[in-house]
Design a protein around this motif. Structure first.
Motif, PDB file in Angstrom:
ATOM      1  N   PRO A   1       0.794  -1.237   0.000  1.00  0.00           N
ATOM      2  CA  PRO A   1       0.000   0.000   0.000  1.00  0.00           C
ATOM      3  C   PRO A   1       0.823   1.283   0.000  1.00  0.00           C
ATOM      4  CG  PRO A   1       0.015  -0.973   2.187  1.00  0.00           C
ATOM      5  CD  PRO A   1       0.674  -1.967   1.277  1.00  0.00           C
ATOM      6  N   THR A   2       2.115   1.198   0.308  1.00  0.00           N
ATOM      7  CA  THR A   2       2.934   2.414   0.418  1.00  0.00           C
ATOM      8  C   THR A   2       3.937   2.555  -0.713  1.00  0.00           C
ATOM      9  OG1 THR A   2       4.589   1.265   1.750  1.00  0.00           O
ATOM     10  CG2 THR A   2       2.784   2.342   2.938  1.00  0.00           C
ATOM     11  N   ILE A   3       3.924   1.647  -1.669  1.00  0.00           N
ATOM     12  CA  ILE A   3       4.982   1.615  -2.670  1.00  0.00           C
ATOM     13  C   ILE A   3       4.897   2.772  -3.666  1.00  0.00           C
ATOM     14  CG2 ILE A   3       3.917   0.212  -4.498  1.00  0.00           C
ATOM     15  CD1 ILE A   3       6.554  -1.528  -4.335  1.00  0.00           C
ATOM     16  N   GLY A   4       3.802   3.503  -3.631  1.00  0.00           N
ATOM     17  CA  GLY A   4       3.682   4.722  -4.437  1.00  0.00           C
ATOM     18  C   GLY A   4       3.750   5.975  -3.583  1.00  0.00           C
ATOM     19  N   GLY A   5       4.178   5.833  -2.322  1.00  0.00           N
ATOM     20  CA  GLY A   5       4.143   6.954  -1.396  1.00  0.00           C
ATOM     21  C   GLY A   5       2.745   7.144  -0.841  1.00  0.00           C
ATOM     22  N   LEU A   6       2.506   8.280  -0.207  1.00  0.00           N
ATOM     23  CA  LEU A   6       1.197   8.602   0.363  1.00  0.00           C
ATOM     24  C   LEU A   6       0.917  10.089   0.172  1.00  0.00           C
ATOM     25  CD1 LEU A   6       1.524   6.639   3.730  1.00  0.00           C
ATOM     26  CD2 LEU A   6       0.015   6.024   1.833  1.00  0.00           C
ATOM     27  N   ARG A   7      -0.333  10.401  -0.148  1.00  0.00           N
ATOM     28  CA  ARG A   7      -0.726  11.804  -0.303  1.00  0.00           C
ATOM     29  C   ARG A   7      -0.612  12.548   1.027  1.00  0.00           C
ATOM     30  NH1 ARG A   7      -5.667  12.845  -0.844  1.00  0.00           N
ATOM     31  NH2 ARG A   7      -6.706  10.830  -0.610  1.00  0.00           N
ATOM     32  N   ILE A   8      -0.456  13.871   0.942  1.00  0.00           N
ATOM     33  CA  ILE A   8      -0.426  14.719   2.135  1.00  0.00           C
ATOM     34  C   ILE A   8      -1.778  14.696   2.846  1.00  0.00           C
ATOM     35  CG2 ILE A   8      -0.183  17.088   2.976  1.00  0.00           C
ATOM     36  CD1 ILE A   8       1.530  17.598   0.390  1.00  0.00           C
ATOM     37  N   GLY A   9      -2.847  14.839   2.048  1.00  0.00           N
ATOM     38  CA  GLY A   9      -4.184  14.914   2.615  1.00  0.00           C
ATOM     39  C   GLY A   9      -4.747  16.323   2.648  1.00  0.00           C
ATOM     40  N   LYS A  10      -4.204  17.231   1.822  1.00  0.00           N
ATOM     41  CA  LYS A  10      -4.723  18.603   1.755  1.00  0.00           C
ATOM     42  C   LYS A  10      -6.143  18.610   1.184  1.00  0.00           C
ATOM     43  CE  LYS A  10      -0.823  20.935   2.806  1.00  0.00           C
ATOM     44  NZ  LYS A  10      -0.692  21.937   3.893  1.00  0.00           N
ATOM     45  N   LYS A  11      -6.878  19.695   1.474  1.00  0.00           N
ATOM     46  CA  LYS A  11      -8.265  19.776   1.030  1.00  0.00           C
ATOM     47  C   LYS A  11      -8.384  19.975  -0.472  1.00  0.00           C
ATOM     48  CE  LYS A  11     -10.102  21.523   5.420  1.00  0.00           C
ATOM     49  NZ  LYS A  11     -10.798  22.640   6.105  1.00  0.00           N
TER      50      LYS A  11
END
Length: 383
Positions: free
Chosen positions: A88-98
Protein backbone atom coordinates in the motif's frame (compact mmCIF):
# COMPACT_ATOMS: atom_id res chain seq x y z
CA UNK A 1 -6.20 14.68 29.29
CA UNK A 2 -4.08 12.76 26.75
CA UNK A 3 -6.62 9.96 26.39
CA UNK A 4 -9.38 12.54 25.99
CA UNK A 5 -7.46 14.39 23.26
CA UNK A 6 -6.78 11.20 21.30
CA UNK A 7 -10.24 9.63 21.66
CA UNK A 8 -11.84 12.87 20.54
CA UNK A 9 -9.42 13.05 17.59
CA UNK A 10 -10.41 9.51 16.59
CA UNK A 11 -14.10 10.43 16.73
CA UNK A 12 -13.71 13.78 14.99
CA UNK A 13 -11.73 12.46 12.02
CA UNK A 14 -13.79 9.36 11.32
CA UNK A 15 -11.41 6.77 12.75
CA UNK A 16 -13.58 5.47 15.60
CA UNK A 17 -16.35 5.05 14.88
CA UNK A 18 -15.13 4.57 11.32
CA UNK A 19 -16.82 6.59 8.58
CA UNK A 20 -16.91 6.09 4.82
CA UNK A 21 -14.95 9.29 4.14
CA UNK A 22 -12.56 9.83 7.05
CA UNK A 23 -10.49 12.98 7.33
CA UNK A 24 -6.89 11.83 7.09
CA UNK A 25 -3.75 14.02 7.11
CA UNK A 26 -0.39 12.27 6.96
CA UNK A 27 1.68 14.37 9.38
CA UNK A 28 -1.02 14.41 12.08
CA UNK A 29 -1.76 10.72 11.64
CA UNK A 30 1.92 9.75 12.02
CA UNK A 31 2.02 11.42 15.44
CA UNK A 32 -1.38 9.92 16.30
CA UNK A 33 -0.20 6.35 15.61
CA UNK A 34 2.73 6.90 17.98
CA UNK A 35 0.44 8.46 20.60
CA UNK A 36 -1.85 5.43 20.51
CA UNK A 37 1.16 3.14 20.90
CA UNK A 38 2.27 5.22 23.87
CA UNK A 39 -1.18 4.96 25.47
CA UNK A 40 -1.16 1.20 24.89
CA UNK A 41 2.19 0.96 26.68
CA UNK A 42 1.10 3.21 29.55
CA UNK A 43 -2.35 1.72 30.18
CA UNK A 44 -1.98 -1.84 28.91
CA UNK A 45 -5.32 -1.41 27.15
CA UNK A 46 -5.63 -3.29 23.86
CA UNK A 47 -8.02 -0.68 22.44
CA UNK A 48 -5.17 1.78 21.89
CA UNK A 49 -3.11 -0.72 19.90
CA UNK A 50 -6.25 -1.48 17.89
CA UNK A 51 -6.68 2.24 17.18
CA UNK A 52 -3.06 2.47 15.97
CA UNK A 53 -3.59 -0.52 13.67
CA UNK A 54 -6.91 0.84 12.39
CA UNK A 55 -5.37 4.26 11.73
CA UNK A 56 -2.53 2.76 9.68
CA UNK A 57 -5.04 0.80 7.61
CA UNK A 58 -7.26 3.85 7.12
CA UNK A 59 -4.33 6.07 6.10
CA UNK A 60 -3.17 3.55 3.51
CA UNK A 61 -6.66 3.13 2.06
CA UNK A 62 -7.26 6.90 1.99
CA UNK A 63 -3.92 8.59 1.29
CA UNK A 64 -2.49 5.65 -0.64
CA UNK A 65 -5.33 5.97 -3.15
CA UNK A 66 -6.43 8.75 -5.47
CA UNK A 67 -8.78 11.43 -4.20
CA UNK A 68 -12.56 11.12 -4.64
CA UNK A 69 -12.51 14.33 -6.75
CA UNK A 70 -9.76 13.01 -9.08
CA UNK A 71 -10.48 11.39 -12.43
CA UNK A 72 -7.82 8.80 -11.59
CA UNK A 73 -8.95 5.92 -9.41
CA UNK A 74 -7.32 3.20 -7.35
CA UNK A 75 -3.89 3.05 -5.74
CA UNK A 76 -1.62 6.03 -6.47
CA UNK A 77 1.17 3.53 -7.16
CA UNK A 78 -0.74 2.29 -10.22
CA UNK A 79 -0.89 -1.27 -8.86
CA UNK A 80 -4.03 -3.34 -9.22
CA UNK A 81 -6.40 -3.76 -6.31
CA UNK A 82 -5.04 -7.05 -4.97
CA UNK A 83 -1.36 -6.16 -5.41
CA UNK A 84 -1.94 -2.72 -3.91
CA UNK A 85 -3.30 -4.30 -0.76
CA UNK A 86 0.02 -6.11 -0.31
CA UNK A 87 2.11 -3.00 -1.10
CA UNK A 88 0.00 0.00 0.00
CA UNK A 89 2.93 2.41 0.42
CA UNK A 90 4.98 1.62 -2.67
CA UNK A 91 3.68 4.72 -4.44
CA UNK A 92 4.14 6.95 -1.40
CA UNK A 93 1.20 8.60 0.36
CA UNK A 94 -0.73 11.80 -0.30
CA UNK A 95 -0.43 14.72 2.14
CA UNK A 96 -4.18 14.91 2.61
CA UNK A 97 -4.72 18.60 1.75
CA UNK A 98 -8.27 19.78 1.03
CA UNK A 99 -7.53 20.99 -2.53
CA UNK A 100 -6.38 18.72 -5.32
CA UNK A 101 -2.85 19.11 -6.66
CA UNK A 102 -1.93 21.68 -9.30
CA UNK A 103 -2.62 20.29 -12.76
CA UNK A 104 0.21 20.06 -15.34
CA UNK A 105 0.46 23.38 -17.14
CA UNK A 106 -1.33 25.38 -14.43
CA UNK A 107 0.60 28.46 -13.21
CA UNK A 108 2.41 28.21 -9.90
CA UNK A 109 0.73 30.09 -7.04
CA UNK A 110 2.75 30.00 -3.82
CA UNK A 111 -0.18 30.78 -1.53
CA UNK A 112 -2.38 28.12 -3.13
CA UNK A 113 0.41 25.53 -3.18
CA UNK A 114 0.32 25.35 0.62
CA UNK A 115 -3.34 24.28 0.35
CA UNK A 116 -2.92 21.77 -2.48
CA UNK A 117 -2.36 18.02 -2.26
CA UNK A 118 0.73 16.15 -3.37
CA UNK A 119 3.55 14.45 -1.46
CA UNK A 120 5.97 15.98 1.06
CA UNK A 121 9.15 14.07 1.84
CA UNK A 122 9.24 15.17 5.48
CA UNK A 123 5.68 13.88 5.98
CA UNK A 124 6.67 10.55 4.45
CA UNK A 125 9.61 10.15 6.85
CA UNK A 126 7.26 10.75 9.79
CA UNK A 127 5.04 7.94 8.50
CA UNK A 128 8.07 5.66 8.06
CA UNK A 129 8.91 6.30 11.71
CA UNK A 130 5.34 5.46 12.76
CA UNK A 131 5.42 2.19 10.79
CA UNK A 132 8.79 1.25 12.29
CA UNK A 133 7.42 1.93 15.79
CA UNK A 134 4.34 -0.18 15.10
CA UNK A 135 6.49 -2.98 13.72
CA UNK A 136 8.72 -3.03 16.79
CA UNK A 137 5.77 -2.92 19.19
CA UNK A 138 3.91 -5.77 17.48
CA UNK A 139 6.96 -7.75 16.33
CA UNK A 140 5.40 -7.91 12.85
CA UNK A 141 7.97 -7.04 10.13
CA UNK A 142 5.25 -6.18 7.60
CA UNK A 143 4.90 -2.57 8.75
CA UNK A 144 8.63 -1.88 8.63
CA UNK A 145 8.87 -3.53 5.21
CA UNK A 146 6.09 -1.21 3.99
CA UNK A 147 8.16 1.70 5.30
CA UNK A 148 11.23 0.41 3.43
CA UNK A 149 9.24 -0.03 0.22
CA UNK A 150 8.02 3.53 0.53
CA UNK A 151 11.53 4.81 1.24
CA UNK A 152 12.92 3.18 -1.90
CA UNK A 153 10.07 4.42 -4.09
CA UNK A 154 9.95 8.04 -2.93
CA UNK A 155 13.74 8.36 -2.71
CA UNK A 156 14.01 7.54 -6.41
CA UNK A 157 11.57 10.34 -7.26
CA UNK A 158 12.45 13.04 -4.72
CA UNK A 159 16.23 12.93 -5.27
CA UNK A 160 17.93 13.84 -8.55
CA UNK A 161 21.16 14.94 -10.17
CA UNK A 162 20.84 18.44 -11.72
CA UNK A 163 21.09 18.33 -15.54
CA UNK A 164 23.66 21.10 -15.41
CA UNK A 165 25.87 19.08 -13.08
CA UNK A 166 26.67 19.43 -9.41
CA UNK A 167 25.76 17.39 -6.33
CA UNK A 168 22.56 15.43 -5.88
CA UNK A 169 19.55 17.40 -4.60
CA UNK A 170 15.97 16.84 -3.46
CA UNK A 171 12.60 18.28 -4.40
CA UNK A 172 10.44 19.81 -1.66
CA UNK A 173 7.08 18.64 -3.00
CA UNK A 174 6.08 16.06 -5.60
CA UNK A 175 2.84 15.31 -7.41
CA UNK A 176 0.47 12.67 -6.05
CA UNK A 177 1.78 10.03 -8.48
CA UNK A 178 5.43 11.15 -8.01
CA UNK A 179 5.71 11.91 -11.73
CA UNK A 180 6.67 15.61 -11.47
CA UNK A 181 7.96 18.12 -8.91
CA UNK A 182 5.43 20.67 -7.66
CA UNK A 183 7.98 22.70 -5.64
CA UNK A 184 11.55 22.18 -6.88
CA UNK A 185 13.42 23.82 -3.98
CA UNK A 186 14.97 21.61 -1.27
CA UNK A 187 13.81 21.59 2.35
CA UNK A 188 16.61 22.43 4.77
CA UNK A 189 16.26 19.28 6.89
CA UNK A 190 14.74 16.83 4.37
CA UNK A 191 18.07 15.10 3.57
CA UNK A 192 18.85 14.73 7.27
CA UNK A 193 15.34 13.43 8.04
CA UNK A 194 15.73 10.85 5.32
CA UNK A 195 19.25 9.81 6.29
CA UNK A 196 18.32 9.21 9.93
CA UNK A 197 15.00 7.53 9.13
CA UNK A 198 16.48 5.20 6.49
CA UNK A 199 19.08 4.06 9.01
CA UNK A 200 16.32 3.51 11.57
CA UNK A 201 14.37 1.30 9.15
CA UNK A 202 17.47 -0.73 8.29
CA UNK A 203 18.95 -1.09 11.78
CA UNK A 204 16.10 -0.93 14.33
CA UNK A 205 14.21 -4.07 13.38
CA UNK A 206 11.24 -5.92 14.87
CA UNK A 207 11.81 -9.34 16.40
CA UNK A 208 10.06 -11.03 13.49
CA UNK A 209 12.41 -9.72 10.78
CA UNK A 210 14.65 -12.51 9.47
CA UNK A 211 15.62 -11.20 6.02
CA UNK A 212 18.19 -8.36 6.01
CA UNK A 213 17.84 -7.96 2.23
CA UNK A 214 14.18 -7.01 2.68
CA UNK A 215 15.21 -3.87 4.60
CA UNK A 216 18.42 -2.96 2.75
CA UNK A 217 18.56 0.78 2.09
CA UNK A 218 22.31 1.00 1.62
CA UNK A 219 22.22 2.82 -1.71
CA UNK A 220 19.62 5.32 -0.55
CA UNK A 221 21.58 5.99 2.65
CA UNK A 222 24.76 6.65 0.68
CA UNK A 223 23.01 9.09 -1.62
CA UNK A 224 21.48 11.06 1.24
CA UNK A 225 24.81 11.10 3.05
CA UNK A 226 26.19 12.79 -0.07
CA UNK A 227 23.48 15.45 0.04
CA UNK A 228 23.99 15.96 3.79
CA UNK A 229 27.73 16.49 3.53
CA UNK A 230 28.87 19.90 4.87
CA UNK A 231 25.33 21.28 5.14
CA UNK A 232 24.28 23.79 7.81
CA UNK A 233 21.36 22.54 9.92
CA UNK A 234 20.93 25.60 12.20
CA UNK A 235 17.51 27.28 12.12
CA UNK A 236 15.54 29.67 14.35
CA UNK A 237 12.21 28.07 13.39
CA UNK A 238 10.49 26.43 16.38
CA UNK A 239 9.39 23.31 14.51
CA UNK A 240 12.78 22.96 12.83
CA UNK A 241 14.65 23.25 16.14
CA UNK A 242 12.33 20.69 17.69
CA UNK A 243 12.98 18.33 14.80
CA UNK A 244 16.74 18.60 15.29
CA UNK A 245 16.44 17.92 19.02
CA UNK A 246 14.18 14.94 18.36
CA UNK A 247 16.65 13.63 15.78
CA UNK A 248 19.42 13.94 18.35
CA UNK A 249 17.64 11.69 20.83
CA UNK A 250 16.71 9.26 18.07
CA UNK A 251 20.36 9.00 17.02
CA UNK A 252 21.46 8.39 20.61
CA UNK A 253 18.97 5.52 20.92
CA UNK A 254 20.03 4.11 17.56
CA UNK A 255 23.67 4.07 18.68
CA UNK A 256 22.91 2.34 21.98
CA UNK A 257 20.20 -0.06 20.77
CA UNK A 258 20.69 -0.60 17.04
CA UNK A 259 24.42 -0.32 16.28
CA UNK A 260 24.42 3.03 14.49
CA UNK A 261 27.91 4.53 14.67
CA UNK A 262 28.36 8.18 13.73
CA UNK A 263 29.18 10.11 16.91
CA UNK A 264 30.12 13.30 15.08
CA UNK A 265 26.65 13.63 13.54
CA UNK A 266 24.92 13.63 16.92
CA UNK A 267 27.14 16.42 18.23
CA UNK A 268 26.65 18.46 15.04
CA UNK A 269 22.87 18.17 15.24
CA UNK A 270 22.63 19.11 18.90
CA UNK A 271 25.07 21.99 18.40
CA UNK A 272 22.95 23.31 15.49
CA UNK A 273 19.79 23.06 17.58
CA UNK A 274 21.44 24.94 20.46
CA UNK A 275 22.46 27.80 18.17
CA UNK A 276 18.97 27.99 16.68
CA UNK A 277 17.29 27.86 20.06
CA UNK A 278 19.39 30.75 21.32
CA UNK A 279 18.36 32.85 18.28
CA UNK A 280 14.70 31.82 18.69
CA UNK A 281 14.53 32.89 22.34
CA UNK A 282 16.04 36.30 21.57
CA UNK A 283 13.02 37.19 19.42
CA UNK A 284 10.64 36.41 22.32
CA UNK A 285 7.91 34.80 20.14
CA UNK A 286 6.30 33.10 23.15
CA UNK A 287 5.26 36.50 24.51
CA UNK A 288 2.83 37.02 21.65
CA UNK A 289 -0.92 36.49 22.17
CA UNK A 290 -2.58 33.34 20.86
CA UNK A 291 -3.88 34.77 17.53
CA UNK A 292 -0.28 35.40 16.45
CA UNK A 293 1.09 31.96 17.34
CA UNK A 294 0.92 28.56 15.60
CA UNK A 295 0.45 25.90 18.30
CA UNK A 296 1.65 22.87 16.33
CA UNK A 297 4.96 24.52 15.49
CA UNK A 298 5.49 25.37 19.15
CA UNK A 299 4.59 21.81 20.15
CA UNK A 300 7.28 20.60 17.76
CA UNK A 301 9.79 22.58 19.82
CA UNK A 302 8.32 21.33 23.11
CA UNK A 303 8.57 17.71 21.93
CA UNK A 304 12.20 18.33 20.99
CA UNK A 305 12.91 19.75 24.43
CA UNK A 306 11.35 16.65 25.99
CA UNK A 307 13.73 14.62 23.82
CA UNK A 308 16.67 16.61 25.18
CA UNK A 309 15.56 15.82 28.73
CA UNK A 310 15.96 12.17 27.85
CA UNK A 311 19.31 12.68 26.14
CA UNK A 312 20.65 14.60 29.13
CA UNK A 313 19.52 11.82 31.46
CA UNK A 314 21.19 9.26 29.21
CA UNK A 315 24.51 11.15 29.11
CA UNK A 316 24.48 11.28 32.92
CA UNK A 317 23.45 7.66 33.50
CA UNK A 318 25.51 6.07 30.71
CA UNK A 319 28.56 8.35 30.27
CA UNK A 320 30.61 5.52 28.77
CA UNK A 321 28.26 5.48 25.76
CA UNK A 322 29.22 9.07 24.91
CA UNK A 323 32.99 9.00 25.44
CA UNK A 324 33.63 9.39 21.69
CA UNK A 325 31.24 12.33 21.35
CA UNK A 326 33.61 15.06 22.43
CA UNK A 327 31.76 18.09 23.74
CA UNK A 328 28.27 16.60 23.39
CA UNK A 329 27.54 16.32 27.14
CA UNK A 330 28.54 19.98 27.55
CA UNK A 331 26.17 21.13 24.77
CA UNK A 332 23.32 18.98 26.09
CA UNK A 333 23.92 20.41 29.55
CA UNK A 334 23.64 23.95 28.16
CA UNK A 335 20.29 23.12 26.62
CA UNK A 336 18.88 22.33 30.06
CA UNK A 337 18.51 26.06 30.56
CA UNK A 338 15.74 26.04 27.96
CA UNK A 339 13.77 23.09 29.36
CA UNK A 340 11.16 25.30 31.03
CA UNK A 341 10.01 26.47 27.59
CA UNK A 342 8.27 23.14 27.00
CA UNK A 343 6.11 23.57 30.08
CA UNK A 344 5.40 27.18 29.19
CA UNK A 345 4.18 26.21 25.72
CA UNK A 346 1.98 23.40 27.05
CA UNK A 347 0.48 25.56 29.83
CA UNK A 348 -0.31 28.37 27.38
CA UNK A 349 -2.28 26.12 25.05
CA UNK A 350 -3.94 24.15 27.83
CA UNK A 351 -5.65 27.42 28.80
CA UNK A 352 -9.18 27.23 27.32
CA UNK A 353 -9.13 30.95 26.54
CA UNK A 354 -6.11 30.57 24.26
CA UNK A 355 -7.76 27.63 22.49
CA UNK A 356 -10.51 30.01 21.42
CA UNK A 357 -8.05 31.61 18.96
CA UNK A 358 -8.44 30.91 15.25
CA UNK A 359 -4.88 29.59 15.18
CA UNK A 360 -6.03 26.73 17.43
CA UNK A 361 -9.43 26.05 15.88
CA UNK A 362 -8.36 26.21 12.23
CA UNK A 363 -5.71 23.52 12.79
CA UNK A 364 -7.53 21.60 15.52
CA UNK A 365 -6.48 18.06 14.60
CA UNK A 366 -2.75 18.69 14.28
CA UNK A 367 -2.75 20.98 17.34
CA UNK A 368 -4.57 18.50 19.56
CA UNK A 369 -2.50 15.50 18.51
CA UNK A 370 0.84 17.29 18.90
CA UNK A 371 -0.23 18.67 22.28
CA UNK A 372 -0.89 15.08 23.33
CA UNK A 373 2.56 14.10 22.03
CA UNK A 374 4.20 16.88 23.99
CA UNK A 375 2.40 15.91 27.21
CA UNK A 376 3.23 12.20 26.80
CA UNK A 377 6.10 12.02 24.27
CA UNK A 378 7.46 8.51 24.78
CA UNK A 379 5.17 6.92 22.20
CA UNK A 380 6.75 9.15 19.58
CA UNK A 381 10.26 9.57 20.99
CA UNK A 382 11.09 6.00 22.01
CA UNK A 383 12.44 3.50 19.54
Amino acid sequence: MIEELMIEFARRTGLSPATEQPRRYLWTDAFAVCNFLGLHDQTGERKYLDLALALVDQVHHTLGRHRPDDARKGWISGLGEAEGEHHPTIGGLRIGKKMNERAPGDPFDEALEWKRDGQYFHYLTKWMHALNRLSRVTGDPTYNRWAVEMARAVHARFTYLPPSGGPRRMYWKMSIDLSRPLVPSMGQHDPLDGYITYNQLQLCLPEGETDPAAVDLGNEIRELAEICRDRNWATDDALGIGGLLTDGWKLAQMMIQCGFNQPGLLTTIVDSAAAGLHAFVLTEPLRLPAPYRLPFREFGLAIGLRAMERLHRSTCQQPEQYESHGRLPEVVGRLRGYQSLAGEIEAFWLDPLNREAATWKEHLDINAVMLATSLAPDGFLSL
